[in-house]
Design a protein around this motif. Structure first.
Motif, PDB file in Angstrom:
ATOM      1  N   GLU A 212      11.998   0.739   6.712  1.00  0.00           N
ATOM      2  CA  GLU A 212      12.654   0.852   5.414  1.00  0.00           C
ATOM      3  C   GLU A 212      11.826   1.676   4.430  1.00  0.00           C
ATOM      4  OE1 GLU A 212      14.168  -2.755   7.484  1.00  0.00           O
ATOM      5  OE2 GLU A 212      12.201  -1.889   7.123  1.00  0.00           O
ATOM      6  N   ILE A 213      10.508   1.512   4.474  1.00  0.00           N
ATOM      7  CA  ILE A 213       9.644   2.270   3.564  1.00  0.00           C
ATOM      8  C   ILE A 213       9.621   3.741   3.968  1.00  0.00           C
ATOM      9  CG2 ILE A 213       7.269   2.517   2.742  1.00  0.00           C
ATOM     10  CD1 ILE A 213       6.943  -0.473   3.008  1.00  0.00           C
ATOM     11  N   ASN A 214       9.617   4.012   5.276  1.00  0.00           N
ATOM     12  CA  ASN A 214       9.699   5.403   5.740  1.00  0.00           C
ATOM     13  C   ASN A 214      10.995   6.054   5.275  1.00  0.00           C
ATOM     14  OD1 ASN A 214       7.261   5.845   7.172  1.00  0.00           O
ATOM     15  ND2 ASN A 214       7.998   4.616   8.867  1.00  0.00           N
ATOM     16  N   GLU A 215      12.096   5.299   5.361  1.00  0.00           N
ATOM     17  CA  GLU A 215      13.386   5.827   4.926  1.00  0.00           C
ATOM     18  C   GLU A 215      13.386   6.080   3.429  1.00  0.00           C
ATOM     19  OE1 GLU A 215      16.134   2.929   6.301  1.00  0.00           O
ATOM     20  OE2 GLU A 215      16.177   3.675   8.366  1.00  0.00           O
ATOM     21  N   LEU A 216      12.754   5.185   2.659  1.00  0.00           N
ATOM     22  CA  LEU A 216      12.642   5.390   1.218  1.00  0.00           C
ATOM     23  C   LEU A 216      11.831   6.654   0.917  1.00  0.00           C
ATOM     24  CD1 LEU A 216      12.949   4.498  -1.731  1.00  0.00           C
ATOM     25  CD2 LEU A 216      10.936   3.033  -1.418  1.00  0.00           C
ATOM     26  N   GLY A 217      10.727   6.844   1.651  1.00  0.00           N
ATOM     27  CA  GLY A 217       9.913   8.040   1.465  1.00  0.00           C
ATOM     28  C   GLY A 217      10.701   9.306   1.779  1.00  0.00           C
ATOM     29  N   ASP A 218      11.481   9.265   2.871  1.00  0.00           N
ATOM     30  CA  ASP A 218      12.303  10.433   3.229  1.00  0.00           C
ATOM     31  C   ASP A 218      13.331  10.722   2.145  1.00  0.00           C
ATOM     32  OD1 ASP A 218      10.932  10.749   5.594  1.00  0.00           O
ATOM     33  OD2 ASP A 218      12.360   9.580   6.788  1.00  0.00           O
ATOM     34  N   ALA A 219      13.946   9.644   1.617  1.00  0.00           N
ATOM     35  CA  ALA A 219      14.956   9.823   0.568  1.00  0.00           C
ATOM     36  C   ALA A 219      14.336  10.426  -0.694  1.00  0.00           C
ATOM     37  CB  ALA A 219      15.620   8.482   0.244  1.00  0.00           C
ATOM     38  N   LEU A 220      13.133   9.968  -1.054  1.00  0.00           N
ATOM     39  CA  LEU A 220      12.469  10.504  -2.243  1.00  0.00           C
ATOM     40  C   LEU A 220      12.061  11.959  -2.034  1.00  0.00           C
ATOM     41  CD1 LEU A 220      10.279   7.441  -3.279  1.00  0.00           C
ATOM     42  CD2 LEU A 220      12.238   8.363  -4.505  1.00  0.00           C
TER      43      LEU A 220
ATOM     44  N   LYS B 181       0.809  -1.220   0.000  1.00  0.00           N
ATOM     45  CA  LYS B 181       0.000   0.000   0.000  1.00  0.00           C
ATOM     46  C   LYS B 181       0.848   1.278   0.000  1.00  0.00           C
ATOM     47  CE  LYS B 181      -3.737   2.359   2.480  1.00  0.00           C
ATOM     48  NZ  LYS B 181      -4.645   2.306   3.649  1.00  0.00           N
ATOM     49  N   PRO B 182       1.824   1.424   0.925  1.00  0.00           N
ATOM     50  CA  PRO B 182       2.626   2.659   0.894  1.00  0.00           C
ATOM     51  C   PRO B 182       3.471   2.776  -0.368  1.00  0.00           C
ATOM     52  CG  PRO B 182       3.504   1.100   2.504  1.00  0.00           C
ATOM     53  CD  PRO B 182       2.182   0.564   2.076  1.00  0.00           C
ATOM     54  N   ILE B 183       3.925   1.644  -0.916  1.00  0.00           N
ATOM     55  CA  ILE B 183       4.721   1.687  -2.142  1.00  0.00           C
ATOM     56  C   ILE B 183       3.844   2.107  -3.314  1.00  0.00           C
ATOM     57  CG2 ILE B 183       6.098   0.305  -3.740  1.00  0.00           C
ATOM     58  CD1 ILE B 183       7.039  -1.330  -1.375  1.00  0.00           C
ATOM     59  N   ASP B 184       2.599   1.597  -3.360  1.00  0.00           N
ATOM     60  CA  ASP B 184       1.662   2.035  -4.403  1.00  0.00           C
ATOM     61  C   ASP B 184       1.393   3.531  -4.293  1.00  0.00           C
ATOM     62  OD1 ASP B 184       1.451  -0.484  -5.438  1.00  0.00           O
ATOM     63  OD2 ASP B 184      -0.356  -1.021  -4.332  1.00  0.00           O
ATOM     64  N   ALA B 185       1.260   4.008  -3.039  1.00  0.00           N
ATOM     65  CA  ALA B 185       1.006   5.439  -2.833  1.00  0.00           C
ATOM     66  C   ALA B 185       2.189   6.271  -3.319  1.00  0.00           C
ATOM     67  CB  ALA B 185       0.743   5.713  -1.353  1.00  0.00           C
ATOM     68  N   MET B 186       3.413   5.808  -3.021  1.00  0.00           N
ATOM     69  CA  MET B 186       4.601   6.523  -3.482  1.00  0.00           C
ATOM     70  C   MET B 186       4.717   6.473  -5.000  1.00  0.00           C
ATOM     71  SD  MET B 186       7.636   5.959  -0.678  1.00  0.00           S
ATOM     72  CE  MET B 186       7.402   4.231  -0.345  1.00  0.00           C
ATOM     73  N   SER B 187       4.304   5.354  -5.601  1.00  0.00           N
ATOM     74  CA  SER B 187       4.320   5.239  -7.061  1.00  0.00           C
ATOM     75  C   SER B 187       3.373   6.253  -7.695  1.00  0.00           C
ATOM     76  CB  SER B 187       3.932   3.811  -7.469  1.00  0.00           C
ATOM     77  OG  SER B 187       3.879   3.689  -8.869  1.00  0.00           O
ATOM     78  N   GLU B 188       2.185   6.409  -7.114  1.00  0.00           N
ATOM     79  CA  GLU B 188       1.239   7.398  -7.627  1.00  0.00           C
ATOM     80  C   GLU B 188       1.784   8.811  -7.465  1.00  0.00           C
ATOM     81  OE1 GLU B 188      -1.616   6.973  -9.276  1.00  0.00           O
ATOM     82  OE2 GLU B 188      -1.132   4.832  -9.289  1.00  0.00           O
ATOM     83  N   SER B 189       2.440   9.050  -6.320  1.00  0.00           N
ATOM     84  CA  SER B 189       3.046  10.375  -6.098  1.00  0.00           C
ATOM     85  C   SER B 189       4.134  10.644  -7.125  1.00  0.00           C
ATOM     86  CB  SER B 189       3.628  10.461  -4.682  1.00  0.00           C
ATOM     87  OG  SER B 189       2.610  10.333  -3.708  1.00  0.00           O
TER      88      SER B 189
ATOM     89  N   THR C 234       4.175  19.459  -5.378  1.00  0.00           N
ATOM     90  CA  THR C 234       3.592  19.494  -4.026  1.00  0.00           C
ATOM     91  C   THR C 234       3.398  18.097  -3.449  1.00  0.00           C
ATOM     92  OG1 THR C 234       1.319  19.485  -4.886  1.00  0.00           O
ATOM     93  CG2 THR C 234       2.391  21.634  -4.592  1.00  0.00           C
ATOM     94  N   VAL C 235       3.720  17.061  -4.222  1.00  0.00           N
ATOM     95  CA  VAL C 235       3.491  15.689  -3.744  1.00  0.00           C
ATOM     96  C   VAL C 235       4.392  15.389  -2.560  1.00  0.00           C
ATOM     97  CG1 VAL C 235       2.755  14.841  -5.995  1.00  0.00           C
ATOM     98  CG2 VAL C 235       5.175  14.740  -5.371  1.00  0.00           C
ATOM     99  N   ASN C 236       3.932  14.461  -1.728  1.00  0.00           N
ATOM    100  CA  ASN C 236       4.689  14.046  -0.553  1.00  0.00           C
ATOM    101  C   ASN C 236       4.860  12.539  -0.597  1.00  0.00           C
ATOM    102  OD1 ASN C 236       5.950  13.848   1.903  1.00  0.00           O
ATOM    103  ND2 ASN C 236       4.116  14.175   3.116  1.00  0.00           N
ATOM    104  N   PHE C 237       6.104  12.075  -0.524  1.00  0.00           N
ATOM    105  CA  PHE C 237       6.399  10.651  -0.596  1.00  0.00           C
ATOM    106  C   PHE C 237       6.385   9.984   0.773  1.00  0.00           C
ATOM    107  CE2 PHE C 237       8.341  12.217  -4.513  1.00  0.00           C
ATOM    108  CZ  PHE C 237       7.818  11.316  -5.428  1.00  0.00           C
ATOM    109  N   LYS C 238       6.104  10.748   1.813  1.00  0.00           N
ATOM    110  CA  LYS C 238       6.072  10.159   3.154  1.00  0.00           C
ATOM    111  C   LYS C 238       4.909   9.185   3.233  1.00  0.00           C
ATOM    112  CE  LYS C 238       7.677  10.062   7.423  1.00  0.00           C
ATOM    113  NZ  LYS C 238       9.050   9.701   7.733  1.00  0.00           N
ATOM    114  N   PRO C 239       5.167   7.882   3.506  1.00  0.00           N
ATOM    115  CA  PRO C 239       4.074   6.902   3.557  1.00  0.00           C
ATOM    116  C   PRO C 239       3.156   7.126   4.745  1.00  0.00           C
ATOM    117  CG  PRO C 239       6.133   5.904   4.255  1.00  0.00           C
ATOM    118  CD  PRO C 239       6.468   7.289   3.773  1.00  0.00           C
ATOM    119  N   CYS C 240       2.061   6.385   4.735  1.00  0.00           N
ATOM    120  CA  CYS C 240       1.080   6.520   5.804  1.00  0.00           C
ATOM    121  C   CYS C 240       1.655   6.045   7.134  1.00  0.00           C
ATOM    122  CB  CYS C 240      -0.185   5.728   5.470  1.00  0.00           C
ATOM    123  SG  CYS C 240       0.130   3.986   5.114  1.00  0.00           S
ATOM    124  N   LYS C 241       1.020   6.453   8.211  1.00  0.00           N
ATOM    125  CA  LYS C 241       1.473   6.105   9.559  1.00  0.00           C
ATOM    126  C   LYS C 241       1.425   4.596   9.747  1.00  0.00           C
ATOM    127  CE  LYS C 241       0.659   7.261  14.414  1.00  0.00           C
ATOM    128  NZ  LYS C 241      -0.225   7.970  15.361  1.00  0.00           N
TER     129      LYS C 241
END
Length: 468
Positions: free
Chosen positions: A220-228, A190-198, A208-215
């Motif tokens: 590892e996914i949070n770190e990927l979101g921060d890196a993006l 789910k968070p990876i799909d959300a980041m893909s859409e972003s 204005t998109v935000n790659f930070k995944p949901c709570k």
């Protein structure tokens, strides 16, 4: 469903979970079918043999015998005692005669024992008997044999019940595995799909998109979101800086080109026959050409430095002498325009650097400070030893730099927004070149400044101590 949809992460994870579950269940079923009955039979025979040996022991007491007898009964093992008085079923506390169903089997076990077979498990190899037997001589009572019997049917019934229960458990486990696999697969994807859409929105220009995944997402996914998010911010910043570059370079190119054209036309139309005016106008054209050449050279130099094309030529140098030499290059500005450079340089400080590039660093920093120093037109240069380091500080008394701009002054294409008369010719790329050179040397550098309090640019070099 689109071709290749089953290669998506959630379907792959789901498939791997289910495959793992199938392998585990299949392995257990294989054990059930081919090994369970034999394994259970071996365990029963071991119990039969252990109980028999304990019951025939010479040291056994009556209380221990009664306790063992109860345990045998609970385990489905019947105990017979054969003596001169006949055969007695002590498990049920009754005599066994010729009319009893167990008489023939018990008699056969005793006969096998007397035919020279050792004490222990006695059973037909063709499994014609419906039970397993243990027969041995009692060590405590002469001419007394103890026979233990365990029904084959009991073993078969037990394994059948176990297999039936396992079939039910397998169905439950499979259902639970499907539910858990689906849950984890969709939670992970789910968070990876959300980041893909972003990412798709970002690709279409939405910054204005935000790659930070949901709570609740995994670390590892949070770190990927921060890196993006960091990459997005840096690319956006780079885009803005490149736009600034186009604006600045366009302006810097347009001004001298306009001047060159204007003065060339003046030479052609007005001052062609007037030597004094012609030389004056020609000098303006030369100066503006030099300015264009400087701008192009700085852009090329910065590009080479940041692409690591220009390799370092490291050597041991006297940093004190190099700093004094660079200060000497500004003597014209000091004498003609009333500037003061206060130098406080410790002698013979040695370091290992690329001399030409570090000379460019000192020149750019000193030129920058002269351009932006205050009304006192004073710049201070300090070169001091600090244990294993050499600290270079170039301090001006100008307007300083606001805190929010401190992090951006080193950025590529950055230029001060404040207008200022620049006594030292420059292109506005000096600090970017300084940053690229110092980064390639892996040296520590920075600026200490506050609004209206001047600026202190510093660089720390590794000191090589002179043993001479």
């Amino acid at each position: 469903m689109k071709k290749g949809s089953f290669k998506k992460l959630k379907f792959s994870v789901l498939g791997y979970f289910l495959l793992f579950t199938a392998i585990i269940i299949a392995s257990l079923w294989f054990f059930q079918i081919f090994f369970l009955e034999n394994y259970y039979q071996e365990e029963r025979l071991k119990s039969l043999n252990d109980f028999g040996n304990e019951l025939c022991s010479e040291d056994i007491t009556s209380a221990e015998f009664s306790s063992l007898l109860s345990r045998c009964t609970e385990s489905g093992i019947r105990v017979f005692i054969a003596s001169g008085f006949g055969i007695r079923d002590v498990s049920r506390d009754e005599d066994v005669n010729e009319n009893s169903p167990q008489y023939e089997d018990v008699k056969k076990a005793i006969d096998s024992y007397f035919k020279g077979k050792k004490s222990g498990i006695i059973s037909d190899e063709d499994k014609t008997s419906n039970a397993f037997f243990f027969c041995s001589e009692s060590e405590k009572h002469e001419n007394t044999k103890i026979i233990l019997t365990c029904s084959r049917e009991r073993i078969t019934e037990a394994t059948t019940v176990i297999k039936r229960q396992f079939a039910i458990v397998s169905i439950i486990v499979a259902a639970v595995a499907v539910l858990l696999a689906s849950y984890f697969a969709f939670k992970l994807s789910k968070p990876i799909d959300a980041m893909s859409e972003s990412a798709k929105k970002w690709a279409h220009g939405d910054n204005t998109v935000n790659f930070k995944p949901c709570k609740g997402a995994y670390t590892e996914i949070n770190e990927l979101g921060d890196a993006l998010n960091f990459a997005k911010d840096e690319i956006s910043k780079s885009g803005a800086l490149q736009r600034d570059l186009l604006a600045n370079v366009s302006h810097d190119l347009k001004t001298p080109l306009t001047m060159i054209r204007a003065y060339a036309e003046m030479i052609r139309d007005i001052s062609g026959e007037n030597k004094e005016k012609r030389e004056k106008h020609t000098q303006v054209i030369i100066d503006e050409s030099d300015r264009l050449s400087m701008l192009v050279n700085d852009i090329l130099k910065l590009s080479k430095l940041q692409s690591s094309v220009d390799e370092l030529d490291m050597s041991e140098i006297n940093l004190s002498e190099l700093t004094e030499r660079v200060i000497g290059r500004f003597s014209d500005y000091v004498e003609n325009q009333g500037y003061t450079i206060e130098d406080h340089i410790a002698p013979d400080l040695i370091t290992v650097v690329d001399e030409k590039k570090i000379e460019q660093v000192i020149y750019n920093l000193l030129g920058n400070s002269i351009n932006y120093t205050g009304e006192d037109k004073t710049v201070k240069v300090f070169l001091t030893a600090e244990n294993d380091n050499i600290l270079l500080e170039i301090i001006d008394s100008g307007k300083g730099i606001s805190e929010e701009k401190l992090a951006t002054i080193w950025e590529r294409y950055y230029r001060f927004s404040e207008t200022n008369t620049r006594p030292v010719k420059g292109t506005g790329l000096g600090l970017s070149i300084v940053k690229a050179i110092l980064d390639s040397h892996k040296l520590q550098y920075g600026v200490r400044s506050k609004k209206d309090c001047g600026s202190n640019f510093f660089v720390k070099f590794k000191r090589v101590k002179n043993n001479g």
